[in-house]
Design a protein around this motif. Structure first.
Motif, PDB file in Angstrom:
ATOM      1  N   ASN A  80      75.625   6.025  48.542  1.00  9.39           N
ATOM      2  CA  ASN A  80      74.415   6.861  48.556  1.00  9.39           C
ATOM      3  C   ASN A  80      74.340   7.775  49.780  1.00  9.39           C
ATOM      4  OD1 ASN A  80      72.029   7.666  47.425  1.00  9.39           O
ATOM      5  ND2 ASN A  80      70.831   6.249  48.691  1.00  9.39           N
ATOM      6  N   GLU A  81      74.826   7.257  50.918  1.00 11.98           N
ATOM      7  CA  GLU A  81      74.681   7.983  52.184  1.00 11.98           C
ATOM      8  C   GLU A  81      75.787   9.015  52.388  1.00 11.98           C
ATOM      9  OE1 GLU A  81      75.160   4.762  51.805  1.00 11.98           O
ATOM     10  OE2 GLU A  81      73.729   3.541  52.931  1.00 11.98           O
ATOM     11  N   LEU A 121      78.543  12.289  56.264  1.00 12.83           N
ATOM     12  CA  LEU A 121      77.303  11.741  55.668  1.00 12.83           C
ATOM     13  C   LEU A 121      76.366  12.858  55.240  1.00 12.83           C
ATOM     14  CD1 LEU A 121      76.719   8.818  58.177  1.00 12.83           C
ATOM     15  CD2 LEU A 121      77.753   8.711  55.920  1.00 12.83           C
ATOM     16  N   PHE A 125      70.985  10.938  56.661  1.00 13.93           N
ATOM     17  CA  PHE A 125      71.651   9.626  56.826  1.00 13.93           C
ATOM     18  C   PHE A 125      72.551   9.636  58.052  1.00 13.93           C
ATOM     19  CE2 PHE A 125      70.779   9.838  52.242  1.00 13.93           C
ATOM     20  CZ  PHE A 125      70.067   8.639  52.074  1.00 13.93           C
ATOM     21  N   ARG A 126      72.275  10.586  58.967  1.00  9.76           N
ATOM     22  CA  ARG A 126      73.180  10.720  60.111  1.00  9.76           C
ATOM     23  C   ARG A 126      72.622  10.043  61.362  1.00  9.76           C
ATOM     24  NH1 ARG A 126      73.829  17.020  58.516  1.00  9.76           N
ATOM     25  NH2 ARG A 126      75.404  16.752  56.885  1.00  9.76           N
ATOM     26  N   ASN A 130      72.020   4.267  59.944  1.00 15.00           N
ATOM     27  CA  ASN A 130      72.755   4.519  58.710  1.00 15.00           C
ATOM     28  C   ASN A 130      74.254   4.664  58.955  1.00 15.00           C
ATOM     29  OD1 ASN A 130      71.094   4.614  56.277  1.00 15.00           O
ATOM     30  ND2 ASN A 130      69.904   6.134  57.416  1.00 15.00           N
TER      31      ASN A 130
END
Lengths: 283, 235
Positions: A80-81, A121, A125-126, A130
């Motif tokens: 997802n990320e 990413l 999400f960085r 994550n």
């Protein structure tokens, strides 16, 4: 509505200088707000540029099968990320290192650098949490030898991003409040100039809403005109930066300009409502 | 409630201002439909305070004011606006808009109360005729004499067909001739059925009529009388 528009137009015609002064004052207060907005926007864009470089590199053991690595990379790309997962062979890694190091390119010999899966990413999400989560997931893959992602660098970047975000919100709110107060004070001059008319309106039975409407319209129009003035001045400021200081500033896009003008109109209405409401409460 | 319509009633009303103290003490009186009453007394006696309470510009500190079925204390600002549409209010200083003609000043009172645009001109003409200023409809206030300006103010007060005309020293800024003419206009208005509550310093004016007199002294109603015709001075 016809009366509201007529009253607002009459107010401008009766005191054109006061109206021009009002628009200019609102324009300058919104200009200060817009300049701050430009600075915040450029800092955000700069940080986004740095953030895009956040990357997880999963080094592969020497004897890993190429097909397995490719399958793993596809699997990682479905997280997802993850925006992108690329397999970098040992040869490609060597070539990249030589390219990046320029004049020191000959320090590497063939076979020194391992193959890797480079993982980019998605935005959002960085952050360190994550990045660390994806890194530890990737580390569990059988043939992954080591995972690197510049832990400290990402943590610092994230702190800087948070600080810039909070500062933008706090300063932005402060600038907006100051702008509303200045707009309120400007409209208050118009209200005071029409105090006699307002008192007569009250005496003959006009409701507060009826009295308020032309002033709100006045505030709305002045807010939009002030916003346009602020926009023109900000654009001129960005041009000056580019031409004389050779700094390429990112300017507001269309959506931001529309939001800015709506914001100016809202500030005009709020300031006006505040000014006329205060006056009516005193009657 | 229906009994209160078209009537002003004060029940033990007092008004105290934080800085200047008691302006009105325990005032009780009623103004009936179609009645004419003078409020008399020296400056600071409480005449203007009574009028301000009657048009809900002030709220009583104690007691109750009822006007046109509405009671002080439980009125919203919107209620106050609605009641004022049924009152005509006239001041010593006319309170006209200097940049609007006589007819525009009168039309203003209709516009701000939401009267339909196509009805305004005829109603303005009617009251301008009533106050004898049809020929001055297009004049600005500065082009009119004091008496004429007060007539415009009265016309503005009348245009919403009020049940009572509240007049605060309406002749205070006028010479004798204009005073007589404005007062006669008020009498005519009263004769046509509109009640009048008028504060005045002009005792000559008061003595010449058989209207009710409510006399105030230091915030108290000290007398409330209606002279008999026999008691009036001969003209």
């Amino acid at each position: 509505m016809r009366l509201t528009i007529r009253d607002a137009v009459l107010a401008v015609r009766k005191a054109p200088l006061l109206s021009a002064l009002g628009v200019t004052t609102i324009g300058f207060s919104l200009f200060a707000f817009a300049l701050f907005g430009l600075v915040a926007l450029n800092i955000r864009k700069a940080l986004e540029g740095v953030e895009e470089r956040v990357e997880i590199r999963a080094f592969i053991v020497d004897n890993a099968r190429v097909e397995s690595v490719a399958t793993a990379a596809n699997e990682i790309a479905r997280y997802n990320e993850v925006a992108k997962a690329t397999v970098v062979t040992a040869d490609e890694a060597l070539e990249r290192a030589r390219r990046e190091l320029g004049e020191f390119s000959d320090v590497f010999e063939a076979g020194v650098l391992p193959a890797s899966i480079d993982i980019r990413l998605k935005p959002g999400f960085r952050d360190p949490r994550n990045v660390a989560a994806v890194a530890s997931r990737v580390k569990t893959i059988e043939f992954v030898d080591d995972v690197r992602y510049g832990e400290e660098w990402i943590a610092q970047l994230y702190r800087l991003r948070n600080l810039a975000g909070v500062t933008s919100v706090v300063l932005g709110l402060a600038f907006a409040i100051v702008a509303v107060i200045i707009i309120g004070a400007t409209i208050r001059m118009t209200v005071m100039a029409r105090a006699r008319e307002i008192s007569i309106m009250k005496l003959v039975g006009a409701t507060d809403g009826f009295i308020r409407r032309p002033f709100l319209l006045d505030g709305l129009v002045k807010g939009v005109l002030g916003g346009l003035l602020a926009l023109a001045m900000s654009w001129a400021a960005a041009q000056v930066l580019e031409r004389y200081l050779h700094f390429h500033a990112v300017f507001f896009d269309q959506r931001m300009i529309v939001f800015g003008l709506i914001g100016g109109a809202l500030m005009g209405v709020l300031g006006s409502g505040y000014a006329v409401g205060r006056h009516l409460r005193q009657l | 409630m229906a009994d209160n319509l078209g009537m002003i009633a004060f029940f033990n009303v007092s008004k105290e201002y934080p800085r200047s103290g008691l302006a009105l003490r325990d005032a009780t009186f009623r103004l009936a439909k179609g009645e004419f009453a003078f409020l008399t007394g020296a400056s600071g006696a409480g005449k203007s305070t009574i009028l301000k309470l009657a048009y809900f510009d002030e709220a009583p500190t104690a007691g109750e004011v009822r006007v046109s079925g509405m009671t002080s204390g439980d009125m919203s600002r919107r209620d106050i606006a609605r009641v004022r549409r049924r009152l005509g209010i006239v001041f010593q200083d006319f309170r006209l808009l200097d940049d609007r003609t006589a007819e525009a000043n009168i039309a203003f009172a209709l516009e701000v109360t939401g009267v339909r645009h196509d009805q305004i001109a005829s109603r303005v003409n009617r009251v301008l005729n009533q106050v004898g200023l049809a020929s001055k409809a297009k004049a600005l206030p500065k082009e009119l004499s004091g008496g004429e300006q007060q007539r415009v103010a009265i016309a503005r007060a009348l245009v919403n067909d009020p049940f009572v005309l509240i007049a605060d020293e309406p002749t205070g800024n006028l010479d004798e001739k204009a005073t007589r003419s404005v007062f006669q206009l008020l009498r005519d208005i009263n004769a046509a059925g509109t009640a009048v509550l008028m504060a005045t310093h002009n005792l000559d004016l008061v003595r010449r009529t058989d209207y009710r007199r409510i006399e105030l002294d230091q915030g108290r109603i000290v007398s409330d009388t209606t002279p008999t015709r026999e008691a009036l001075p001969s003209a």
